[in-house]
Design an enzyme around this catalytic site. Structure first.
Site, short mmCIF file in Angstrom:
data_model
loop_
_atom_site.label_atom_id
_atom_site.label_comp_id
_atom_site.label_asym_id
_atom_site.label_seq_id
_atom_site.Cartn_x
_atom_site.Cartn_y
_atom_site.Cartn_z
N CYS A 5 25.88 57.24 0.70
CA CYS A 5 27.17 57.57 0.08
C CYS A 5 27.74 58.85 0.70
O CYS A 5 27.06 59.89 0.75
CB CYS A 5 26.95 57.75 -1.42
SG CYS A 5 28.35 58.44 -2.29
N CYS A 8 27.79 61.82 -1.70
CA CYS A 8 26.43 62.36 -1.87
C CYS A 8 26.03 63.19 -0.65
O CYS A 8 25.39 64.24 -0.79
CB CYS A 8 25.42 61.24 -2.11
SG CYS A 8 25.43 60.57 -3.78
N ASP A 31 40.92 66.83 -0.04
CA ASP A 31 40.91 65.47 0.50
C ASP A 31 41.20 65.53 2.00
O ASP A 31 42.09 66.26 2.45
CB ASP A 31 41.96 64.60 -0.21
CG ASP A 31 41.72 63.12 0.04
OD1 ASP A 31 41.36 62.42 -0.93
OD2 ASP A 31 41.89 62.67 1.19
N HIS A 47 25.22 60.87 -8.41
CA HIS A 47 25.87 59.65 -7.94
C HIS A 47 26.12 58.70 -9.09
O HIS A 47 25.20 58.28 -9.78
CB HIS A 47 25.01 58.95 -6.88
CG HIS A 47 25.63 57.70 -6.34
ND1 HIS A 47 26.57 57.73 -5.35
CD2 HIS A 47 25.49 56.40 -6.70
CE1 HIS A 47 26.98 56.50 -5.09
NE2 HIS A 47 26.33 55.66 -5.91
N ASN A 88 40.88 56.36 -9.15
CA ASN A 88 40.94 54.98 -8.69
C ASN A 88 39.61 54.33 -9.05
O ASN A 88 38.55 54.80 -8.63
CB ASN A 88 41.17 54.93 -7.18
CG ASN A 88 42.51 55.54 -6.79
OD1 ASN A 88 43.50 55.36 -7.50
ND2 ASN A 88 42.55 56.26 -5.69
N GLY A 94 42.05 50.47 -6.29
CA GLY A 94 42.20 51.12 -4.99
C GLY A 94 41.08 52.08 -4.65
O GLY A 94 41.22 52.93 -3.77
N HIS A 99 31.84 56.51 -5.23
CA HIS A 99 31.20 57.63 -5.94
C HIS A 99 32.31 58.24 -6.79
O HIS A 99 33.33 58.67 -6.23
CB HIS A 99 30.62 58.62 -4.92
CG HIS A 99 29.93 59.82 -5.52
ND1 HIS A 99 28.67 60.23 -5.13
CD2 HIS A 99 30.34 60.71 -6.47
CE1 HIS A 99 28.33 61.32 -5.80
NE2 HIS A 99 29.34 61.63 -6.63
N HIS A 101 35.13 60.05 -8.53
CA HIS A 101 35.85 61.27 -8.16
C HIS A 101 37.24 61.24 -8.77
O HIS A 101 37.80 60.17 -9.01
CB HIS A 101 35.95 61.42 -6.63
CG HIS A 101 36.56 60.25 -5.95
ND1 HIS A 101 35.85 59.10 -5.68
CD2 HIS A 101 37.82 60.01 -5.51
CE1 HIS A 101 36.63 58.22 -5.08
NE2 HIS A 101 37.85 58.75 -4.97
N HIS A 103 41.16 62.74 -8.32
CA HIS A 103 42.12 63.34 -7.40
C HIS A 103 43.03 64.28 -8.18
O HIS A 103 43.61 63.89 -9.20
CB HIS A 103 43.03 62.28 -6.76
CG HIS A 103 42.34 61.27 -5.91
ND1 HIS A 103 42.46 61.24 -4.54
CD2 HIS A 103 41.53 60.22 -6.22
CE1 HIS A 103 41.77 60.21 -4.05
NE2 HIS A 103 41.21 59.58 -5.05
P1 AMP Z 1 39.59 56.54 -3.41
O1 AMP Z 1 38.17 56.05 -3.32
O2 AMP Z 1 40.59 55.48 -3.12
O3 AMP Z 1 39.89 57.23 -4.70
O4 AMP Z 1 39.84 57.60 -2.29
C1 AMP Z 1 38.85 58.26 -1.57
C2 AMP Z 1 39.45 59.50 -1.01
O5 AMP Z 1 38.43 60.20 -0.34
C3 AMP Z 1 40.57 59.26 0.00
O6 AMP Z 1 41.76 59.95 -0.44
C4 AMP Z 1 40.02 59.85 1.30
O7 AMP Z 1 41.02 60.47 2.08
C5 AMP Z 1 38.98 60.82 0.79
N1 AMP Z 1 37.88 61.09 1.69
C6 AMP Z 1 37.11 60.18 2.34
N2 AMP Z 1 36.17 60.81 3.08
C7 AMP Z 1 36.33 62.13 2.87
C8 AMP Z 1 35.68 63.30 3.36
N3 AMP Z 1 34.63 63.23 4.19
N4 AMP Z 1 36.13 64.50 2.95
C9 AMP Z 1 37.18 64.60 2.12
N5 AMP Z 1 37.85 63.53 1.62
C10 AMP Z 1 37.43 62.31 2.00
ZN ZN Z 2 27.26 59.21 -4.11
#
Ligand code: AMP
Ligand code: ZN
Length: 115
Positions: A5, A8, A31, A47, A88, A94, A99, A101, A103
């Protein structure tokens, strides 16, 4: 799977990020593909895939995520101008990173339409 992940890996510092907040339970970092001048992800260190994995013992953790969002919004100077909190959840929601999170998005007027 927590081993693979990406969030993680960020929590374990196996992948780079610029954390703007970290404690025992949570980490927050920008992000990588911001959709607004402020776009921060607030991530539990444990996780869990999404809200479907959240149990009754995690209610405090979710509350901490929201309170931290408000604090970071304040620190970033967007508390008064306003911001959006998004989770999301699952494919139709979406969700791309499996994992949980949250926004925090702000620093500009966002489209009021959702979905
Ligand atoms: P979502 O799963 O659709 O809520 O979005 C995942 C978010 O994680 C997206 O906005 C990506 O731009 C962001 N993202 C993915 N990898 C990384 C990373 N290594 N560092 C920071 N943000 C990330
Ligand atoms: Zn994770």
């Amino acid at each position: 799977m927590a081993d693979e992940c990406i969030f993680c890996k960020i929590v374990r510092k196996e992948m780079p990020s610029q954390p703007i907040y970290e404690d025992h339970d949570l980490v927050a970092f920008p992000d990588i593909r911001p959709v607004a001048p402020v776009h921060v992800l607030i991530v539990p260190k444990e996780h869990m895939v999404n809200l479907n994995d959240v149990g009754k013992n995690d209610a405090g953790l979710l509350g901490k995520m929201l309170r931290l969002s408000a604090k970071i919004a304040n620190d970033k100077g967007i508390a008064e101008s306003g911001y959006r909190i998004v989770i999301n959840n699952g494919d139709d929601g979406g969700q791309i990173v499996p994992h949980l999170h949250l926004h925090l998005i702000g620093g500009k007027a966002l489209d009021p339409k959702m979905g």
